[in-house]
Design an enzyme around this catalytic site. Sequence first.
Site, mmCIF file in Angstrom:
data_model
loop_
_atom_site.group_PDB
_atom_site.id
_atom_site.type_symbol
_atom_site.label_atom_id
_atom_site.label_comp_id
_atom_site.label_asym_id
_atom_site.label_seq_id
_atom_site.Cartn_x
_atom_site.Cartn_y
_atom_site.Cartn_z
ATOM 1 N N GLU A 97 -2.687 7.146 3.197
ATOM 2 C CA GLU A 97 -1.531 6.370 3.664
ATOM 3 C C GLU A 97 -0.265 7.223 3.530
ATOM 4 O O GLU A 97 0.686 7.064 4.267
ATOM 5 C CB GLU A 97 -1.419 5.113 2.783
ATOM 6 C CG GLU A 97 -0.376 4.146 3.257
ATOM 7 C CD GLU A 97 -0.372 2.875 2.413
ATOM 8 O OE1 GLU A 97 -1.347 2.111 2.453
ATOM 9 O OE2 GLU A 97 0.621 2.671 1.705
ATOM 10 N N ARG A 154 -0.420 -1.267 8.065
ATOM 11 C CA ARG A 154 0.183 -0.029 7.543
ATOM 12 C C ARG A 154 0.270 1.055 8.627
ATOM 13 O O ARG A 154 0.064 2.244 8.355
ATOM 14 C CB ARG A 154 -0.610 0.532 6.354
ATOM 15 C CG ARG A 154 -0.865 -0.438 5.232
ATOM 16 C CD ARG A 154 0.379 -0.795 4.440
ATOM 17 N NE ARG A 154 0.005 -1.571 3.283
ATOM 18 C CZ ARG A 154 -0.099 -2.903 3.268
ATOM 19 N NH1 ARG A 154 0.200 -3.605 4.361
ATOM 20 N NH2 ARG A 154 -0.447 -3.525 2.162
ATOM 21 N N SER A 161 0.016 3.470 -3.158
ATOM 22 C CA SER A 161 -1.392 3.608 -2.756
ATOM 23 C C SER A 161 -1.565 4.908 -1.977
ATOM 24 O O SER A 161 -0.865 5.117 -0.984
ATOM 25 C CB SER A 161 -1.795 2.457 -1.838
ATOM 26 O OG SER A 161 -1.534 1.236 -2.476
HETATM 27 P P1 FAD Z 1 9.918 8.525 2.666
HETATM 28 O O1 FAD Z 1 8.816 8.722 1.715
HETATM 29 O O2 FAD Z 1 11.176 9.270 2.441
HETATM 30 O O3 FAD Z 1 9.385 8.828 4.132
HETATM 31 C C1 FAD Z 1 8.131 8.342 4.544
HETATM 32 C C2 FAD Z 1 7.882 8.795 5.992
HETATM 33 O O4 FAD Z 1 8.795 8.159 6.877
HETATM 34 C C3 FAD Z 1 8.121 10.290 6.196
HETATM 35 O O5 FAD Z 1 7.204 10.731 7.184
HETATM 36 C C4 FAD Z 1 9.540 10.372 6.735
HETATM 37 O O6 FAD Z 1 9.763 11.523 7.523
HETATM 38 C C5 FAD Z 1 9.611 9.106 7.562
HETATM 39 N N1 FAD Z 1 10.957 8.523 7.602
HETATM 40 C C6 FAD Z 1 11.683 8.118 6.528
HETATM 41 N N2 FAD Z 1 12.835 7.562 6.945
HETATM 42 C C7 FAD Z 1 12.824 7.622 8.296
HETATM 43 C C8 FAD Z 1 13.760 7.214 9.304
HETATM 44 N N3 FAD Z 1 14.929 6.635 9.002
HETATM 45 N N4 FAD Z 1 13.427 7.444 10.600
HETATM 46 C C9 FAD Z 1 12.260 8.040 10.938
HETATM 47 N N5 FAD Z 1 11.365 8.472 10.023
HETATM 48 C C10 FAD Z 1 11.635 8.240 8.712
HETATM 49 N N6 FAD Z 1 4.275 0.627 0.710
HETATM 50 C C11 FAD Z 1 3.894 -0.576 1.214
HETATM 51 O O7 FAD Z 1 3.725 -0.724 2.441
HETATM 52 N N7 FAD Z 1 3.672 -1.649 0.396
HETATM 53 C C12 FAD Z 1 3.840 -1.568 -0.935
HETATM 54 O O8 FAD Z 1 3.645 -2.557 -1.648
HETATM 55 C C13 FAD Z 1 4.217 -0.306 -1.507
HETATM 56 N N8 FAD Z 1 4.327 -0.153 -2.835
HETATM 57 C C14 FAD Z 1 4.660 1.061 -3.362
HETATM 58 C C15 FAD Z 1 4.750 1.192 -4.750
HETATM 59 C C16 FAD Z 1 5.108 2.411 -5.314
HETATM 60 C C17 FAD Z 1 5.188 2.541 -6.808
HETATM 61 C C18 FAD Z 1 5.397 3.504 -4.476
HETATM 62 C C19 FAD Z 1 5.830 4.820 -5.068
HETATM 63 C C20 FAD Z 1 5.295 3.400 -3.096
HETATM 64 C C21 FAD Z 1 4.910 2.164 -2.521
HETATM 65 N N9 FAD Z 1 4.788 1.999 -1.133
HETATM 66 C C22 FAD Z 1 4.429 0.780 -0.613
HETATM 67 C C23 FAD Z 1 5.049 3.127 -0.237
HETATM 68 C C24 FAD Z 1 6.561 3.318 0.103
HETATM 69 O O9 FAD Z 1 7.356 2.600 -0.786
HETATM 70 C C25 FAD Z 1 6.886 2.885 1.530
HETATM 71 O O10 FAD Z 1 6.105 3.568 2.462
HETATM 72 C C26 FAD Z 1 8.379 3.110 1.872
HETATM 73 O O11 FAD Z 1 8.672 2.499 3.110
HETATM 74 C C27 FAD Z 1 8.765 4.578 1.921
HETATM 75 O O12 FAD Z 1 10.182 4.658 1.999
HETATM 76 P P2 FAD Z 1 10.938 6.027 1.728
HETATM 77 O O13 FAD Z 1 12.369 5.837 2.101
HETATM 78 O O14 FAD Z 1 10.689 6.505 0.363
HETATM 79 O O15 FAD Z 1 10.225 6.965 2.805
HETATM 80 P P1 NAP Z 2 -4.517 -6.716 -5.503
HETATM 81 O O1 NAP Z 2 -3.727 -7.977 -5.486
HETATM 82 O O2 NAP Z 2 -5.191 -6.287 -6.762
HETATM 83 O O3 NAP Z 2 -5.579 -6.736 -4.342
HETATM 84 C C1 NAP Z 2 -6.398 -5.600 -4.100
HETATM 85 C C2 NAP Z 2 -6.523 -5.418 -2.619
HETATM 86 O O4 NAP Z 2 -7.176 -6.554 -2.093
HETATM 87 C C3 NAP Z 2 -5.180 -5.288 -1.986
HETATM 88 O O5 NAP Z 2 -5.043 -3.981 -1.582
HETATM 89 C C4 NAP Z 2 -5.180 -6.293 -0.842
HETATM 90 O O6 NAP Z 2 -5.129 -5.682 0.425
HETATM 91 C C5 NAP Z 2 -6.516 -6.994 -0.930
HETATM 92 N N1 NAP Z 2 -6.316 -8.462 -1.013
HETATM 93 C C6 NAP Z 2 -6.027 -9.201 -2.120
HETATM 94 N N2 NAP Z 2 -5.971 -10.504 -1.799
HETATM 95 C C7 NAP Z 2 -6.222 -10.593 -0.485
HETATM 96 C C8 NAP Z 2 -6.295 -11.670 0.439
HETATM 97 N N3 NAP Z 2 -6.118 -12.936 0.045
HETATM 98 N N4 NAP Z 2 -6.566 -11.385 1.740
HETATM 99 C C9 NAP Z 2 -6.747 -10.137 2.148
HETATM 100 N N5 NAP Z 2 -6.679 -9.053 1.325
HETATM 101 C C10 NAP Z 2 -6.425 -9.284 0.034
HETATM 102 O O7 NAP Z 2 -3.573 -5.496 -4.986
HETATM 103 P P2 NAP Z 2 -2.428 -4.684 -5.701
HETATM 104 O O8 NAP Z 2 -2.811 -3.279 -5.777
HETATM 105 O O9 NAP Z 2 -1.961 -5.382 -6.937
HETATM 106 O O10 NAP Z 2 -1.280 -4.785 -4.610
HETATM 107 C C11 NAP Z 2 -0.692 -6.020 -4.313
HETATM 108 C C12 NAP Z 2 -0.040 -5.935 -2.932
HETATM 109 O O11 NAP Z 2 0.962 -4.922 -2.938
HETATM 110 C C13 NAP Z 2 -1.041 -5.577 -1.844
HETATM 111 O O12 NAP Z 2 -0.707 -6.270 -0.675
HETATM 112 C C14 NAP Z 2 -0.834 -4.098 -1.673
HETATM 113 O O13 NAP Z 2 -1.092 -3.643 -0.349
HETATM 114 C C15 NAP Z 2 0.652 -3.913 -2.008
HETATM 115 N N6 NAP Z 2 0.878 -2.584 -2.589
HETATM 116 C C16 NAP Z 2 0.947 -1.532 -1.724
HETATM 117 C C17 NAP Z 2 1.172 -0.252 -2.214
HETATM 118 C C18 NAP Z 2 1.306 0.897 -1.249
HETATM 119 O O14 NAP Z 2 1.720 1.955 -1.666
HETATM 120 N N7 NAP Z 2 0.987 0.706 -0.004
HETATM 121 C C19 NAP Z 2 1.297 -0.030 -3.572
HETATM 122 C C20 NAP Z 2 1.185 -1.114 -4.424
HETATM 123 C C21 NAP Z 2 0.978 -2.402 -3.925
HETATM 124 P P3 NAP Z 2 -3.783 -5.195 1.149
HETATM 125 O O15 NAP Z 2 -3.406 -3.931 0.484
HETATM 126 O O16 NAP Z 2 -4.252 -5.009 2.544
HETATM 127 O O17 NAP Z 2 -2.743 -6.248 1.028
#
Ligand code: FAD
Ligand code: NAP
Length: 348
Positions: free
Chosen positions: A334, A163, A238
Amino acid sequence: MRIRKDVSLIDQHTFHADVTAAWFAEAHHLTDLVALLRSGVRPALILGEGSNVLFAADFPGLVIKNCLLGKSFRQADQVPGKGLVEVAAGENWADFVAWTLEQGLGGLENLSLIPGTAGAAPIQNIGAYGVELSDLLLSLEAYDIEQEKLVTLDKEVCRFGYRSSRFKEDWKGRFVITRLFLLLSAASHSLKTAYGDLESRLQHIPAEKRKPSDVARAVIDIRKSKLPDPALLGNAGSFFKNPVVEGAQFETLLNLYPDLVFFPQGEGQYKIPAAWLLDKGGWKGKQIGRVACHDRQPLVIVNVGGAGGEEILEFAKMVATDISARFGIVLEPEVNMYPPGKWLEDTY
Ligand code: FAD
Ligand code: NAP
């Protein structure tokens, strides 16, 4: 292209806090983007779909919404069985993933239904279910604000990590990502299903018969059953990263909490799901004022209705301070916060 003054951002980010941008414009073409960046209005912030930001105050400068569209794919001549895909930064990520699957391409299925734009995906190297963007990315095109020109950045120079990327560190604010180039599988897909609930969801399909679209469907089903829809309940996914702790601290925690959930990371390091810490700390479903930790996934902080950015920030700080006191673990946000820097200064 229209530049508007004093524009509400309530529908431009998924926490839906009612903040205002002093200036706001949409960039539908590269020329719009360059003109806006050269206008000299600062600070300038690139916004995709706002699904990873928290505005704790009004934004005093220019918000540029990235609306660059377009995507294409061709067989990779040099690499048999692979497809080269290009996607413009303003494309919706989830729609783009679905489109790659429709083209018969594999690789992005675990990243289905992640909100936001393609251009924001490299910023935190989006990841889910054991796959990260950097596993599939070849390079990206970006506008370098410092040098005022378009550049191509190979994946290797972006220092992608868990991340994280240079775009959140020493390159913060320097580049606007305009296009991604990915290498996906066009045949012999290698599916990753070992993570979390994914394998159990796929049990009804024999391993040799599974397709990337089956994995995508399972990921979409799990996500829909567990995560709040930001259109209905404001959130940015998250809020905190999963902390990684060293051996000695890990042993102490395991002695205190035999039910500790952890994932060994090698080199004596252990990832602890932040959601486990929050659950153990009593934060799952806990609401203070108009902000809460979600009752199915406590790592997702939700705006129950009408909370401002400052209120959400205060709640997140309370959570982090409590987790630090209980477990000696410092949670790192994050979500990208504006104004920046407020978090670390005030919390610890
Ligand atoms: P924004 O929120 O608009 O921007 C995020 C940041 O990036 C800001 O700092 C912005 O200035 C910068 N930015 C945006 N676009 C650009 C560009 N083109 N060039 C340079 N800088 C830029 N993330 C995960 O990694 N895994 C997940 O599973 C995941 N699940 C999510 C679930 C939900 C319900 C939600 C709400 C979010 C989740 N996220 C997850 C977080 C999010 O979806 C990601 O970080 C996504 O990439 C953000 O995209 P955005 O266009 O909305 O970015
Ligand atoms: P989950 O499956 O309930 O698992 C909880 C956490 O345990 C996750 O955050 C994941 O880490 C870790 N995990 C589970 N299995 C694993 C494995 N085999 N090896 C290493 N780490 C493991 O998680 P969840 O909340 O439902 O999310 C599912 C996936 O979607 C995850 O990968 C999570 O990161 C992603 N997600 C991200 C966001 C966001 O905003 N960033 C939001 C929702 C979901 P990791 O997070 O490192 O994968």
